[in-house]
Scaffold this motif. Structure first.
Motif, mmCIF file in Angstrom:
data_model
loop_
_atom_site.group_PDB
_atom_site.id
_atom_site.type_symbol
_atom_site.label_atom_id
_atom_site.label_comp_id
_atom_site.label_asym_id
_atom_site.label_seq_id
_atom_site.Cartn_x
_atom_site.Cartn_y
_atom_site.Cartn_z
ATOM 1 N N HIS A 85 1.066 -2.745 4.108
ATOM 2 C CA HIS A 85 2.186 -1.803 4.067
ATOM 3 C C HIS A 85 3.123 -2.008 5.254
ATOM 4 N N GLU A 86 4.374 -1.587 5.054
ATOM 5 C CA GLU A 86 5.428 -1.798 6.044
ATOM 6 C C GLU A 86 5.120 -1.144 7.381
ATOM 7 N N SER A 87 4.210 -0.207 7.406
ATOM 8 C CA SER A 87 3.808 0.463 8.638
ATOM 9 C C SER A 87 2.921 -0.420 9.519
ATOM 10 N N GLN A 147 3.973 -3.487 0.674
ATOM 11 C CA GLN A 147 4.296 -2.214 0.044
ATOM 12 C C GLN A 147 4.956 -1.251 1.030
ATOM 13 N N PRO A 148 5.726 -0.282 0.528
ATOM 14 C CA PRO A 148 6.360 0.682 1.422
ATOM 15 C C PRO A 148 5.333 1.564 2.116
ATOM 16 N N ASP A 149 5.745 2.110 3.250
ATOM 17 C CA ASP A 149 4.878 3.040 3.972
ATOM 18 C C ASP A 149 4.779 4.364 3.208
ATOM 19 N N ARG A 150 5.943 4.851 2.734
ATOM 20 C CA ARG A 150 5.983 6.131 2.048
ATOM 21 C C ARG A 150 6.862 6.044 0.808
ATOM 22 N N ILE A 151 6.571 6.925 -0.100
ATOM 23 C CA ILE A 151 7.484 7.204 -1.207
ATOM 24 C C ILE A 151 7.754 8.702 -1.163
ATOM 25 N N GLN A 210 9.101 -5.544 -5.194
ATOM 26 C CA GLN A 210 10.174 -5.776 -4.222
ATOM 27 C C GLN A 210 11.380 -6.415 -4.905
ATOM 28 N N PRO A 256 2.202 -7.725 7.141
ATOM 29 C CA PRO A 256 3.350 -6.814 7.054
ATOM 30 C C PRO A 256 4.028 -6.547 8.390
ATOM 31 N N PHE A 314 2.150 6.095 0.804
ATOM 32 C CA PHE A 314 1.970 5.461 -0.494
ATOM 33 C C PHE A 314 0.698 4.623 -0.503
ATOM 34 N N VAL A 355 4.714 -1.276 -5.771
ATOM 35 C CA VAL A 355 6.176 -1.274 -5.886
ATOM 36 C C VAL A 355 6.643 -2.728 -5.941
#
Length: 363
Positions: free
Chosen positions: A285-287, A342-346, A362, A6, A351, A360
């Protein structure tokens, strides 16, 4: 199934001479040219070390455009900073022994940041031939914090290598004592550090790398005795001596692996005590993190999570391999890997994907 990387890497900065040489090496296929370009990169790094230009070295590492590029540049930097010239008759070897501390206490306390009897530790290492019998080796009584280890840059290491003539005076660096703050339970890393004088054609003054041998148990027992604090349950896990830069990377990874082992043990005990079937989910995750969740297949409400922050030298497949092997040992059959980042947060919350919280998709 594979876990994606990521991390976001910078575009190639051709204006940076180190990056330019690095990319020229990575794109070369002819064997003789590869060798020549590797030497060019090495020479550039050596020049920056000699100029004490830590900012330029750090900039080059930061601008590495891929995990592979970073790894090659890092190996080049280690070689330039730690290996002696072929004509050297003797040189200094700054080294460190990563020490993992697994501790628990009711309440909070501090573990010592210094050994009471470093000579006892030195004797164990000499008895088991980790330190050569007649070698000039100095070992500090302090336990260095990771941040203190990182304060010593590669240019300093190369100067120590070339300029230190005797180990008895120790290393020309001053660290404040760094006691280990313990509240309830935790996994910590500290470093025994020292320096050895190596003479050409002599046996290794300090054995670097390899595997922990018969010396591991008596050393762990001695360290545990010296660090024991009232009311604390303490397990000490010493690793093999390594060069200064390599020890930091090994200590970081071993600490994360041990933290994950402890988290896994606690989570599985809770799930199985409740009569549930454990499900483990891994997602990138994106983070720039791998997040691992533990939950019961029959319970969508309760779950626990673990976060592995990806450092530049981490490879996602190695983390997955470690988790898979750990779950085999723990007799967990349901391990799920999310194949998309996956995203860091929702919303405002971090998340996590679980057996009951879908990844999630994409777009």
């Amino acid at each position: 199934m594979t876990l994606p990387d990521p991390r976001m890497y910078p575009r190639v900065n051709a204006a940076n001479p180190v990056i330019r040489a690095l990319m020229s090496l990575l794109t070369e296929r002819e064997a003789d040219a590869v060798k020549a370009k590797r030497e060019t990169l090495y020479t550039l790094v050596c020049e920056l070390l000699q100029a004490n230009d830590h900012a330029a070295l750090n900039a080059a590492l930061t601008q590495a455009p891929s995990e592979n590029a970073y790894s090659i540049l890092w190996d080049t930097l280690r070689s330039a900073a730690e290996k002696p010239d072929s004509y050297s008759q003797q040189w200094a070897v700054p080294f460190a022994i990563p020490l993992i501390l697994v501790a628990g206490v009711k309440g909070q306390t501090n573990l010592p940041g210094r050994l009471a009897d470093v000579d006892a530790v030195r004797e164990i290492l000499k008895k088991h031939d980790i330190f050569a019998t007649d070698a000039d080796v100095w070992l500090s009584s302090q336990l260095a914090h990771p941040e203190q280890m990182a304060q010593v840059n590669p240019a300093q290491i190369s100067r120590w290598r070339d300029q230190l003539q005797y180990a008895s005076g120790g290393l020309p660096v001053t660290f404040q004592d760094a006691p280990v703050p313990l509240k309830d339970e935790g996994v910590f890393v500290r470093y025994l550090f020292g320096v050895a004088i190596q003479r050409k054609d002599a046996l290794p003054a300090v054995k670097i790398g390899g595997q922990v041998g018969a010396w591991g148990v008596p050393l762990a027992q001695e360290l545990g005795k010296q660090l024991q604090t009232g009311g604390v349950t303490l397990f000490t896990i010493p690793r093999v001596p390594q060069t200064w830069l390599a020890a930091q990377e090994n200590g970081r990874v071993t600490q994360l692996e041990t933290q994950l082992q402890v988290a896994t043990s606690n989570a599985l005990r809770s799930i199985r005590t409740a009569g549930r079937s454990p499900v483990i989910t891994l997602a990138a995750h994106e983070s720039g993190e791998i997040r691992i969740t533990f939950c019961g297949l029959e319970d969508g409400e309760r779950w626990e999570g673990f976060v592995w922050p990806l450092a530049p030298l981490d490879r996602t497949e190695q983390v997955v391999d470690f988790v898979r092997q750990l779950m085999v040992e723990c007799q967990v059959n349901d391990v799920r890997i999310v194949e998309t980042v996956q995203p860091d947060r929702i919303g405002e919350l971090p998340f996590f994907v679980t057996a009951h919280i879908a990844p999630v998709t994409q777009q």
